[in-house]
Design a protein around this motif. Structure first.
Motif, PDB file in Angstrom:
ATOM      1  N   ASP A 213     -19.276  23.919 -81.169  1.00 39.31           N
ATOM      2  CA  ASP A 213     -20.398  23.010 -80.985  1.00 39.31           C
ATOM      3  C   ASP A 213     -20.908  22.577 -82.367  1.00 39.31           C
ATOM      4  O   ASP A 213     -20.490  23.132 -83.385  1.00 39.31           O
ATOM      5  N   LYS A 215     -24.639  22.224 -83.712  1.00 39.65           N
ATOM      6  CA  LYS A 215     -26.020  22.411 -83.238  1.00 39.65           C
ATOM      7  C   LYS A 215     -27.038  21.552 -83.983  1.00 39.65           C
ATOM      8  O   LYS A 215     -28.084  21.227 -83.438  1.00 39.65           O
ATOM      9  N   GLY A 227     -29.808  20.981 -78.761  1.00 35.87           N
ATOM     10  CA  GLY A 227     -29.003  21.590 -77.702  1.00 35.87           C
ATOM     11  C   GLY A 227     -27.512  21.502 -78.015  1.00 35.87           C
ATOM     12  O   GLY A 227     -26.711  22.207 -77.407  1.00 35.87           O
ATOM     13  N   TYR A 270     -20.750  33.069 -71.844  1.00 40.33           N
ATOM     14  CA  TYR A 270     -20.524  32.304 -73.069  1.00 40.33           C
ATOM     15  C   TYR A 270     -21.003  33.157 -74.224  1.00 40.33           C
ATOM     16  O   TYR A 270     -22.179  33.508 -74.288  1.00 40.33           O
ATOM     17  N   GLU A 289     -25.489  34.968 -79.633  1.00 38.52           N
ATOM     18  CA  GLU A 289     -26.187  34.921 -78.347  1.00 38.52           C
ATOM     19  C   GLU A 289     -25.161  34.969 -77.238  1.00 38.52           C
ATOM     20  O   GLU A 289     -24.007  34.599 -77.419  1.00 38.52           O
ATOM     21  N   ASN A 291     -24.790  33.315 -73.423  1.00 43.97           N
ATOM     22  CA  ASN A 291     -25.329  32.408 -72.422  1.00 43.97           C
ATOM     23  C   ASN A 291     -24.646  32.740 -71.115  1.00 43.97           C
ATOM     24  O   ASN A 291     -23.486  33.166 -71.094  1.00 43.97           O
ATOM     25  N   ARG A 293     -23.773  30.776 -68.706  1.00 45.76           N
ATOM     26  CA  ARG A 293     -23.360  29.477 -68.157  1.00 45.76           C
ATOM     27  C   ARG A 293     -22.373  28.871 -69.130  1.00 45.76           C
ATOM     28  O   ARG A 293     -22.139  29.419 -70.201  1.00 45.76           O
ATOM     29  N   MET A 294     -21.841  27.707 -68.775  1.00 42.77           N
ATOM     30  CA  MET A 294     -20.989  27.009 -69.740  1.00 42.77           C
ATOM     31  C   MET A 294     -21.857  26.329 -70.783  1.00 42.77           C
ATOM     32  O   MET A 294     -23.053  26.128 -70.572  1.00 42.77           O
ATOM     33  N   GLY A 295     -21.250  25.966 -71.899  1.00 43.17           N
ATOM     34  CA  GLY A 295     -21.998  25.275 -72.946  1.00 43.17           C
ATOM     35  C   GLY A 295     -22.084  23.783 -72.657  1.00 43.17           C
ATOM     36  O   GLY A 295     -21.232  23.222 -71.974  1.00 43.17           O
ATOM     37  N   ASP A 296     -23.102  23.182 -73.198  1.00 42.96           N
ATOM     38  CA  ASP A 296     -23.228  21.735 -73.159  1.00 42.96           C
ATOM     39  C   ASP A 296     -23.537  21.306 -74.584  1.00 42.96           C
ATOM     40  O   ASP A 296     -24.559  21.722 -75.111  1.00 42.96           O
ATOM     41  N   PRO A 297     -22.667  20.617 -75.276  1.00 40.21           N
ATOM     42  CA  PRO A 297     -21.570  19.786 -74.797  1.00 40.21           C
ATOM     43  C   PRO A 297     -20.173  20.412 -74.767  1.00 40.21           C
ATOM     44  O   PRO A 297     -19.211  19.694 -74.506  1.00 40.21           O
ATOM     45  N   GLU A 298     -19.998  21.721 -74.965  1.00 38.36           N
ATOM     46  CA  GLU A 298     -18.636  22.263 -75.006  1.00 38.36           C
ATOM     47  C   GLU A 298     -17.850  21.957 -73.729  1.00 38.36           C
ATOM     48  O   GLU A 298     -16.626  21.759 -73.764  1.00 38.36           O
TER      49      GLU A 298
HETATM   50  N1  GLY Z   1     -24.053  23.958 -76.750  1.00 37.59           N
HETATM   51  C1  GLY Z   1     -24.775  25.155 -76.810  1.00 37.59           C
HETATM   52  C2  GLY Z   1     -25.209  25.665 -75.536  1.00 37.59           C
HETATM   53  O1  GLY Z   1     -24.846  25.160 -74.498  1.00 37.59           O
HETATM   54  O2  GLY Z   1     -25.943  26.635 -75.527  1.00 37.59           O
END
Ligand code: GLY
Ligand code: AMP
Length: 432
Positions: A213, A215, A227, A270, A289, A291, A293-298
């Motif tokens: 990503d 950031k 984000g 994640y 960290e 997460n 969930r999936m990443g956005d925008p990954e």
């Molecule tokens: N692109 C970082 C996130 O989804 O946390």
């Protein structure tokens, strides 16, 4: 089959777009969706956010399974509620989602299970936090303990910046509200970041393609954290040797740790990693960290690389049979460039007409995030508006194709980085 996708971002558009290509899929509802997911008859937006209303809808429509995109409904317990209603859903329970929703819980979890991460302390009192910062010195990292859409982190280069951040998060101005009632202060780590995302069914782990990503808002990783302003997949920094280390040192201990703690992990996990310099076997590898969930925008470049039937993969994930499936990855590189609204991330302006979009092709797709359709017109309605994503034989070609499409995309005040992928261009690709 009919599938329900929860969320309204670029990640959810990309998931719905890929799922829609499955011959088994008859309909995908996206709740609440965005201007890009309103594509009847296959993709349809559902103006529902309330969990009970979604449960009633899933029952009534005989939804085969639900996929949850963002962290907020997961942290609010949507998976627990769907399961209690006897419905199939992919995501972590509320208890498991604390890996993301509480930085303090996540740090204690990592310590307990020997998962490498930056040294830290947690504070609720501003004076004590400031005394700790004075003692540690800068650079130092301050994180609001709660969900803040990737924006609750201050990487302070100076003591003044760090002390200001404490005033902001714990002091009178309380910018982060409940999320800022507690802060985690942690050691500054240097190195290169990568996003390592897996699917887990409670027992089996299926790693997704690697990604990276961007950031910071501005080119050369300057400006405030956002984000995420763009991503590419694969991330060449994650060599096969490093991939093995990440699975062994981070992912397996995390999944096993959750099981040992009595909270079996289901859903996407994640790991945001910081990878230090050096030879692969010696590189420092630390979790910034988790997460849930999936990443956005990954997700956007990752989805462009999925070659097989994603709907079937989710079916296995929900059934606990991820060991019986695999994802067939396109060996090419995908690059996604985020176009954000003027004023993002502080105060994004909404309501600008999107007057031009690049035509979608097999290898270039514009995923929508903060867009809405009003009276036949496409308007901006959020911070990150679009993610223009392209696939090509090399990173440089994918970058070129993505930026060619960005140049065909117009709305007033658009901001985007011109250098998505720069780190990988500096690192010769070693594997796919
Ligand atoms: N692109 C970082 C996130 O989804 O946390
Ligand atoms: P997080 O939400 O915890 O991933 O933090 C957001 C971003 O802040 C990360 O992607 C990093 O760029 C940066 N960051 C977080 N923690 C650290 C750290 N300990 N050292 C250096 N940078 C960090």
């Amino acid at each position: 089959m009919k599938i329900l996708v929860i969320g309204s971002g670029g990640r959810e558009h990309a998931l719905a777009w890929r799922l829609a290509q499955s011959p088994r899929v008859q309909k995908i509802y996206v709740a609440p969706g965005n201007g890009g997911t309103a594509q009847p008859p296959l993709l349809e937006n559902l103006p529902l956010q309330d969990t009970q209303a979604l449960i009633d809808f899933a029952r009534q429509e005989k939804i085969a399974y639900t996929v949850v995109g963002p962290e907020a409904p997961l942290a609010a317990g949507i998976v627990d509620a769907f399961r209690a209603a006897g419905l199939r859903i992919f995501g972590p329970t509320q208890a498991a989602a604390r890996l993301e929703s509480s930085k303090d819980y996540a740090k204690a979890f990592m310590l307990r299970h020997g998962i490498p991460t930056a040294a830290y302390q947690t504070f609720t009192d501003a004076a004590q936090a400031k005394a700790y910062i004075q003692a540690q010195g800068a650079p130092i990292v301050i994180k609001a303990d709660g969900l803040a859409a990737g924006k609750g982190v201050v990487v302070a280069q100076t003591l003044d910046e760090a002390l200001d951040a404490i005033d902001h998060m714990l002091g009178a101005d309380g910018a982060f509200g409940a999320a800022g009632a507690q802060v985690v202060i942690e050691e500054f780590l240097s190195g290169e970041e990568a996003s390592f995302i897996v699917m887990c069914d409670g027992q089996h782990i299926l790693p997704l393609a690697t990604s990276q990503d961007h950031k910071r808002l501005l080119d050369a990783d300057l400006g405030p954290n956002t984000g995420g302003m763009g991503a590419y997949s694969p991330a060449p920094i994650v060599t096969p040797a490093l991939h093995n280390r990440i699975m062994r040192e981070v992912i397996q201990p995390a999944i096993q740790g959750m099981a040992k703690d009595g909270i079996p992990y289901t859903g996407f996990l994640y790991a945001g990693l910081m990878i230090g310099d050096g030879a692969d076997a010696a590189r420092a590898l630390k979790v910034l960290e988790f997460n849930c969930r999936m990443g956005d925008p990954e997700t956007q470049p990752i989805m462009l690389r999925v070659k097989n039937d994603l709907a079937e993969v989710f079916d296995h994930a929900v059934d606990g049979t991820l060991d019986q499936t695999d994802i067939d990855w396109d060996r090419r590189t995908a690059v996604g460039v985020v176009l954000a609204a003027a004023g993002y991330p502080e105060a994004p302006q909404k309501g600008a007409p999107i007057t031009r979009l690049a035509p979608d092709t097999d290898t270039c797709v514009t995923f929508h995030a903060g867009t809405t359709r009003q009276d036949g017109q496409l308007l901006t309605c959020g911070g990150r508006v679009l993610c223009v994503t392209a696939l090509a034989d090399s990173l440089r070609r994918a970058q070129q194709a993505a930026y060619d499409a960005v140049n065909q995309t117009l709305f007033e005040g658009r901001q985007y980085r011109r250098d998505i992928g720069w780190r990988a261009l500096a690192t010769p690709p070693k594997h796919d």
